[in-house]
Design a protein around this motif. Structure first.
Motif, PDB file in Angstrom:
ATOM      1  N   ILE A   1       0.865  -1.179   0.000  1.00 48.09           N
ATOM      2  CA  ILE A   1       0.000   0.000   0.000  1.00 48.09           C
ATOM      3  C   ILE A   1       0.902   1.229   0.000  1.00 48.09           C
ATOM      4  CG2 ILE A   1      -1.882   1.205   1.172  1.00 48.09           C
ATOM      5  CD1 ILE A   1      -2.603  -1.433   2.525  1.00 48.09           C
ATOM      6  N   VAL A   2       0.841   2.011  -1.077  1.00 47.38           N
ATOM      7  CA  VAL A   2       1.732   3.155  -1.226  1.00 47.38           C
ATOM      8  C   VAL A   2       0.919   4.429  -1.408  1.00 47.38           C
ATOM      9  CG1 VAL A   2       3.517   1.698  -2.247  1.00 47.38           C
ATOM     10  CG2 VAL A   2       1.939   2.928  -3.734  1.00 47.38           C
ATOM     11  N   GLY A   3       1.589   5.553  -1.171  1.00 46.38           N
ATOM     12  CA  GLY A   3       0.969   6.861  -1.307  1.00 46.38           C
ATOM     13  C   GLY A   3       1.717   7.861  -0.461  1.00 46.38           C
ATOM     14  N   GLU A   4       1.416   9.119  -0.654  1.00 46.80           N
ATOM     15  CA  GLU A   4       2.084  10.173   0.098  1.00 46.80           C
ATOM     16  C   GLU A   4       1.640  10.175   1.553  1.00 46.80           C
ATOM     17  OE1 GLU A   4       2.939  13.812  -2.778  1.00 46.80           O
ATOM     18  OE2 GLU A   4       0.839  13.248  -2.829  1.00 46.80           O
ATOM     19  N   SER A   5       2.384  10.882   2.404  1.00 57.06           N
ATOM     20  CA  SER A   5       1.991  11.055   3.792  1.00 57.06           C
ATOM     21  C   SER A   5       0.612  11.701   3.849  1.00 57.06           C
ATOM     22  CB  SER A   5       3.005  11.935   4.533  1.00 57.06           C
ATOM     23  OG  SER A   5       4.269  11.338   4.523  1.00 57.06           O
ATOM     24  N   GLY A   6      -0.248  11.167   4.710  1.00 60.09           N
ATOM     25  CA  GLY A   6      -1.594  11.691   4.814  1.00 60.09           C
ATOM     26  C   GLY A   6      -2.549  11.110   3.788  1.00 60.09           C
ATOM     27  N   SER A   7      -2.095  10.116   2.998  1.00 64.21           N
ATOM     28  CA  SER A   7      -2.967   9.527   1.978  1.00 64.21           C
ATOM     29  C   SER A   7      -3.979   8.562   2.571  1.00 64.21           C
ATOM     30  CB  SER A   7      -2.136   8.809   0.912  1.00 64.21           C
ATOM     31  OG  SER A   7      -1.437   7.717   1.482  1.00 64.21           O
ATOM     32  N   GLY A   8      -3.785   8.153   3.828  1.00 65.96           N
ATOM     33  CA  GLY A   8      -4.708   7.243   4.485  1.00 65.96           C
ATOM     34  C   GLY A   8      -4.237   5.806   4.546  1.00 65.96           C
ATOM     35  N   LYS A   9      -2.999   5.538   4.102  1.00 60.70           N
ATOM     36  CA  LYS A   9      -2.552   4.143   4.031  1.00 60.70           C
ATOM     37  C   LYS A   9      -2.364   3.531   5.423  1.00 60.70           C
ATOM     38  CE  LYS A   9       2.260   5.496   2.965  1.00 60.70           C
ATOM     39  NZ  LYS A   9       2.067   6.952   3.121  1.00 60.70           N
ATOM     40  N   SER A  10      -1.793   4.269   6.373  1.00 59.32           N
ATOM     41  CA  SER A  10      -1.647   3.741   7.737  1.00 59.32           C
ATOM     42  C   SER A  10      -3.001   3.616   8.416  1.00 59.32           C
ATOM     43  CB  SER A  10      -0.721   4.648   8.555  1.00 59.32           C
ATOM     44  OG  SER A  10       0.590   4.623   8.055  1.00 59.32           O
ATOM     45  N   THR A  11      -3.872   4.594   8.199  1.00 61.69           N
ATOM     46  CA  THR A  11      -5.218   4.524   8.775  1.00 61.69           C
ATOM     47  C   THR A  11      -5.959   3.305   8.255  1.00 61.69           C
ATOM     48  OG1 THR A  11      -5.294   6.933   8.958  1.00 61.69           O
ATOM     49  CG2 THR A  11      -7.400   5.779   9.042  1.00 61.69           C
ATOM     50  N   LEU A  12      -5.818   3.013   6.961  1.00 62.36           N
ATOM     51  CA  LEU A  12      -6.441   1.835   6.377  1.00 62.36           C
ATOM     52  C   LEU A  12      -5.955   0.570   7.080  1.00 62.36           C
ATOM     53  CD1 LEU A  12      -8.072   0.334   4.180  1.00 62.36           C
ATOM     54  CD2 LEU A  12      -6.035   0.477   2.724  1.00 62.36           C
ATOM     55  N   GLY A  13      -4.650   0.443   7.262  1.00 61.97           N
ATOM     56  CA  GLY A  13      -4.095  -0.747   7.907  1.00 61.97           C
ATOM     57  C   GLY A  13      -4.614  -0.931   9.317  1.00 61.97           C
ATOM     58  N   ARG A  14      -4.723   0.141  10.079  1.00 62.15           N
ATOM     59  CA  ARG A  14      -5.186   0.028  11.463  1.00 62.15           C
ATOM     60  C   ARG A  14      -6.679  -0.257  11.535  1.00 62.15           C
ATOM     61  NH1 ARG A  14      -1.425   4.328  14.829  1.00 62.15           N
ATOM     62  NH2 ARG A  14       0.443   3.985  13.588  1.00 62.15           N
TER      63      ARG A  14
END
Length: 554
Positions: free
Chosen positions: A330-343
């Motif tokens: 899962i890639v994207g810029e900071s603030g793209s929501g990728k970490s939020t998606l994982g959690r």
């Protein structure tokens, strides 16, 4: 920025072309319960006006401790000898008050881990205003206006609103940008940047490097650039010093050292780029994690006096399917929501939508049901320092999950598993009785990975697990994760801004931007023929490709 540097920062005519910062015979030692550690061994380094000196090497090589010693910021158990001169003036051993007149105003430092440097109790605006008031003598209104300018300068969107945010409300990359803004606030003429782009996505990395270049040209600012990313050092630095075991093993012009290295260790670093590809799982592999229309919204601030809260749509109706033995990058810029998606997928934060783990609807599980699943689903967080208890030894941290999920194990059995887990991540098990603050950033990340792997989970969410690691260790971690996946049929969600690592480890790619999924597909298809313009921008920034080269790839 002001048109001119303040008069007390003007270059002394008598100094001529003398070094801005000069280290001579610098020696750093630490007293620990296991004996003395000789971290830096009598090195000599010099930084000239307008120059960028990259200090490279693996974690634990002494890069950061060299500059922490120069700034008078060593831990209490540290001892330093030698000489540190700023514009010809000896500053090593200065009283704290005299040193504080130099630190921040004349020599500034960007630290590797922003969560340990930003106060969690104060807003971003308050923390940015402090150096502006102290070193630039700005009033409250002028400091606020300047803070907005600085946030905009380092690429933080909606800077006026972000002034009201607290550090925990920003992504890892956004926190790092705040640290850069704070370091630049007083317009120093020496900037020590300790892994300043580690937590940043590739497009912002390029912006930050260009920002530092422009400031350097304007003020003849000297930059010490501490990094494990040799690609960045090649493109940004004038000179390179390669450190190993506390010593400088090679030094010279960047073009020479990184193209025609003389030392075997330098050649090893240059050959450590993660490589290879991952085959997809069989078509009939069972689904272990599935989400349909996942949606996460945050509300920040607000109140009777502050007005309505800021609504952030962090994840916008994203769906995915993860199979046994698969790795989704899962890639994207900071603030793209990728970490939020994982959690949200593993119920660490609330979200709307249908999530199924091993075929069971997660939304229907109570606390006991979730706890039973947690053994099978582990996470490695982006910031290892924030996720490791400073009051526990490494052995206690790594064995924590065993105490919860396997309480019947005796102390000897737990210790054997801890030793095996530390060896798996290439960390010396003899260090298991030390505490997290005694390790480098890369070593702390390896401890976090060992803690997650010790339970042998079926699904592992890896949130930027290699961002703090040097390239040689990244390659080892990628190989380790591949081996564990083959042997145990593990499934990974690999969240990262490092596209070379994602490419080496993943068989499926999801590209996110502003909470939305903009592109998904097999890894090589996305890399070789990206369909979305945003994906092409990410790949161009990561690999340094021009528009013409990108067109050729398509």
């Amino acid at each position: 920025m002001a048109d001119e540097m303040p008069s007390d920062l003007d270059i002394d005519a008598a100094a001529g072309d003398a070094p801005l910062l000069e280290l001579t015979g610098l020696d750093v030692r630490f007293d620990t319960p296991d004996g003395e550690i000789h971290a830096v061994r009598g090195i000599d380094l010099a930084l000239n006006p307008g120059e960028t000196l990259a200090v490279v090497g693996e974690s634990g090589s002494g890069k950061s401790q060299t500059m922490m010693a120069a700034m008078g910021l060593l831990a209490r158990n540290g001892r330093v000898a030698g000489s540190v001169r700023y514009r010809g003036r000896e500053i090593l051993g200065l009283p704290s008050r005299a040193l504080d007149e130099i630190r921040g105003a004349r020599i500034a430092m960007i630290f590797q881990e922003p969560m340990t440097s930003l106060d969690p109790l104060y807003t971003i605006g308050s923390q940015l205003a402090e150096p502006l008031a102290r070193h630039k003598r700005l009033g409250a209104r002028a400091a606020r206006e300047r803070a907005v300018e600085l946030l905009a300068l380092v690429g933080i969107p909606d800077p006026e609103r972000r002034l009201r945010a607290y550090p925990h409300e920003l992504s890892g990359g956004q926190r790092q940008r705040v640290m850069i803004a704070m370091a630049l606030a007083a317009e120093p003429d020496v900037l020590i940047a300790d892994e300043p782009t580690t937590a940043l996505d590739v497009t912002v990395q390029a912006q930050i490097i260009e920002l530092l270049r422009s400031l350097q040209r304007r003020f003849r600012m000297g930059i010490v650039f501490i990094t494990h990313d040799l690609g960045l050092a090649r493109h940004f630095a004038d000179r390179v010093a390669v450190m190993r075991y506390g010593q400088v093993v090679e030094e010279g012009p960047a073009s020479q050292v990184l193209s025609r290295p003389a030392h075997d260790y330098t050649r090893m670093l240059l050959a450590s780029e993660p490589s290879g590809t991952k085959a997809p799982p069989p078509e009939d592999a069972p689904v272990v994690l599935e989400a349909q229309g996942l949606d996460v919204t945050f509300h920040i601030g607000g109140g009777w006096l502050a007005g309505p809260p800021l609504e952030i749509h962090a994840v916008d109706r994203v769906s995915l399917t993860l199979k046994r033995g698969q790795t989704i990058g899962i890639v994207g810029e900071s603030g793209s929501g990728k970490s939020t998606l994982g959690r949200a997928l593993i119920r660490l934060i609330d979200g709307k939508g249908d999530i199924r783990l091993f075929g069971r609807p997660v939304g229907e599980l109570d606390a006991a049901g979730l706890r039973a699943l947690r053994r099978q689903v582990q996470i490695v967080f982006q910031d290892p320092y924030g996720s490791l208890s400073p009051r526990m030894t490494v052995g206690e941290i790594v064995s924590e999950g065993l105490r919860v999920h396997e309480p019947e194990l005796d102390a000897r059995s737990r210790e054997r598993q801890v030793i095996a887990a530390l060896e798996d991540v290439t960390l010396d098990p003899a260090l298991r009785n030390r505490y997290p603050h005694e390790f480098s950033g890369g070593q702390r990340q390896r401890i976090a990975i060992a803690r997650a792997l010790i339970l042998k989970p079926r699904v592992l969410v890896l949130d930027e697990p290699t961002s703090a690691l040097d390239r040689s260790v990244q390659k080892g971690i990628v190989e380790l994760l591949r081996r564990l996946q083959r042997e145990h049929g593990l499934s990974y969600l690999f969240i990262s801004h490092d596209l070379s690592v994602v490419r080496a480890l993943s068989d499926w790619i999801m590209v996110m931007r502003r909470g939305q999924l903009v592109e998904a597909g097999p890894t090589e298809d996305v890399y070789e023929a990206p369909a979305a313009a945003y994906t092409r921008e990410l790949i161009a920034a990561a690999y340094g490709l021009s528009d013409r080269e990108q067109a050729g790839r398509r």
